[in-house]
Design a protein around this motif. Sequence first.
Motif, PDB file in Angstrom:
ATOM      1  N   ASN A  91      -1.488   0.232   5.710  1.00 44.23           N
ATOM      2  CA  ASN A  91      -1.226  -0.796   6.714  1.00 44.23           C
ATOM      3  C   ASN A  91      -2.102  -2.023   6.542  1.00 44.23           C
ATOM      4  O   ASN A  91      -1.647  -3.152   6.730  1.00 44.23           O
ATOM      5  CB  ASN A  91      -1.407  -0.200   8.113  1.00 44.23           C
ATOM      6  CG  ASN A  91      -0.252   0.704   8.490  1.00 44.23           C
ATOM      7  OD1 ASN A  91       0.803   0.610   7.875  1.00 44.23           O
ATOM      8  ND2 ASN A  91      -0.451   1.566   9.464  1.00 44.23           N
TER       9      ASN A  91
ATOM     10  N   ARG B 205      -0.781  -4.017   3.847  1.00 44.45           N
ATOM     11  CA  ARG B 205       0.529  -4.520   4.217  1.00 44.45           C
ATOM     12  C   ARG B 205       0.439  -5.752   5.108  1.00 44.45           C
ATOM     13  O   ARG B 205       1.314  -6.616   5.073  1.00 44.45           O
ATOM     14  CB  ARG B 205       1.321  -3.411   4.923  1.00 44.45           C
ATOM     15  CG  ARG B 205       2.751  -3.817   5.213  1.00 44.45           C
ATOM     16  CD  ARG B 205       3.629  -2.654   5.561  1.00 44.45           C
ATOM     17  NE  ARG B 205       4.986  -3.114   5.778  1.00 44.45           N
ATOM     18  CZ  ARG B 205       6.006  -2.310   6.061  1.00 44.45           C
ATOM     19  NH1 ARG B 205       5.814  -0.998   6.151  1.00 44.45           N
ATOM     20  NH2 ARG B 205       7.209  -2.804   6.257  1.00 44.45           N
TER      21      ARG B 205
ATOM     22  N   ASP C 114       8.422  -5.316   0.855  1.00 43.89           N
ATOM     23  CA  ASP C 114       8.222  -5.525   2.289  1.00 43.89           C
ATOM     24  C   ASP C 114       8.760  -6.913   2.591  1.00 43.89           C
ATOM     25  O   ASP C 114       8.192  -7.920   2.147  1.00 43.89           O
ATOM     26  CB  ASP C 114       6.745  -5.423   2.645  1.00 43.89           C
ATOM     27  CG  ASP C 114       6.479  -5.719   4.123  1.00 43.89           C
ATOM     28  OD1 ASP C 114       7.443  -5.788   4.910  1.00 43.89           O
ATOM     29  OD2 ASP C 114       5.300  -5.908   4.485  1.00 43.89           O
TER      30      ASP C 114
ATOM     31  N   GLN D 192       2.594  -6.989  -3.304  1.00 46.16           N
ATOM     32  CA  GLN D 192       3.850  -6.269  -3.075  1.00 46.16           C
ATOM     33  C   GLN D 192       3.998  -5.117  -4.076  1.00 46.16           C
ATOM     34  O   GLN D 192       4.428  -4.011  -3.721  1.00 46.16           O
ATOM     35  CB  GLN D 192       5.038  -7.232  -3.201  1.00 46.16           C
ATOM     36  CG  GLN D 192       5.185  -8.232  -2.079  1.00 46.16           C
ATOM     37  CD  GLN D 192       6.151  -7.785  -1.002  1.00 46.16           C
ATOM     38  OE1 GLN D 192       6.814  -6.756  -1.106  1.00 46.16           O
ATOM     39  NE2 GLN D 192       6.257  -8.584   0.069  1.00 46.16           N
TER      40      GLN D 192
ATOM     41  N   LEU E  74       1.739  -2.358  -3.098  1.00 44.70           N
ATOM     42  CA  LEU E  74       2.235  -1.738  -1.876  1.00 44.70           C
ATOM     43  C   LEU E  74       3.297  -0.698  -2.199  1.00 44.70           C
ATOM     44  O   LEU E  74       3.301   0.412  -1.635  1.00 44.70           O
ATOM     45  CB  LEU E  74       2.807  -2.827  -0.965  1.00 44.70           C
ATOM     46  CG  LEU E  74       3.100  -2.487   0.490  1.00 44.70           C
ATOM     47  CD1 LEU E  74       1.815  -2.163   1.234  1.00 44.70           C
ATOM     48  CD2 LEU E  74       3.825  -3.660   1.152  1.00 44.70           C
TER      49      LEU E  74
END
Length: 292
Positions: A2, A5, A190, A242, A245
């Motif tokens: 998180n 993110r 995301d 990204q 992630l």
Amino acid sequence: MNGDRDAFRRYDAAALNAQYIARDAVPAFGAYAKRWQETSAKAVDDLPCKLDIAFGESAAETLDIFPALDGGPAPVLVFYHGGYWRSADKAWFRFLARPFVERGVTVVLPNYGLCPAVTMDEIAGQCRRSFEWIWLNAASFGGDEARLFVSGHSAGGQIAAMLLADDWSGLGSRSGFPIKGVTAVSGLFDLEPIRLTSLNDDLRMDKAAARRNSPVDRPLPASSPPIIAAVGALESDEFRRQNRLYGAHAEASAVDCTVLEVAGHHHYSILDAMANPRHPFGRMVLNQIGAA
């Protein structure tokens, strides 16, 4: 995950645009696009191919097939083009077929509708139909439905990841999960930060649509195949984040995922590395397919 993110929230609107609008970050984009189209036209002249085959009802739902030069049944590499779901065309990327067909791999390049004429959800549906068509018809073009590999660049990386997370149980595959490997190149996993850029003027995502179409918000199948998540080392911090992630998402699901930053390459030149069998990245893709 998180914390990483939410890292995009440190940017204001202008800075977030600068992170994500790759064409502005690479002034030579026009030269790349011109070369891609020229070398793609030569690939069509030089290689056996079937172009603009319909897989759905809309005019955008067509695909190109470049059969393996040594016949079949051959492994199949499916490649989805980028362009932020709002530009470009499969015809620009036909040049990618050459190094693979010369090594016994059939290459299929699907198109899909572009925003704002269609929504992100419609694109997801079209791409699902394209893969299902390829799987069902593989034998008709010399492909092996038991060896289908999915790849994509930029927006196409998101498409590849979305297909991996889809439910394919209804296909009735006798060889297990129908996708045997994924290569996501400079992908977007995301979509919430993209929703906050000027790109969303065309994409028209609300928060719910961004979440529905974010691969990191979709569970990976228990039988997930290996993943290659690659990004250029010269790309923006956000593109590289990204990529990390998505690697973390795969790791959390105990999925085999190779996360790499390709040295010396930016958002567009990374396709040169993928199409070069002598480059470590190009060899990695061929190895995944079993064609090195």
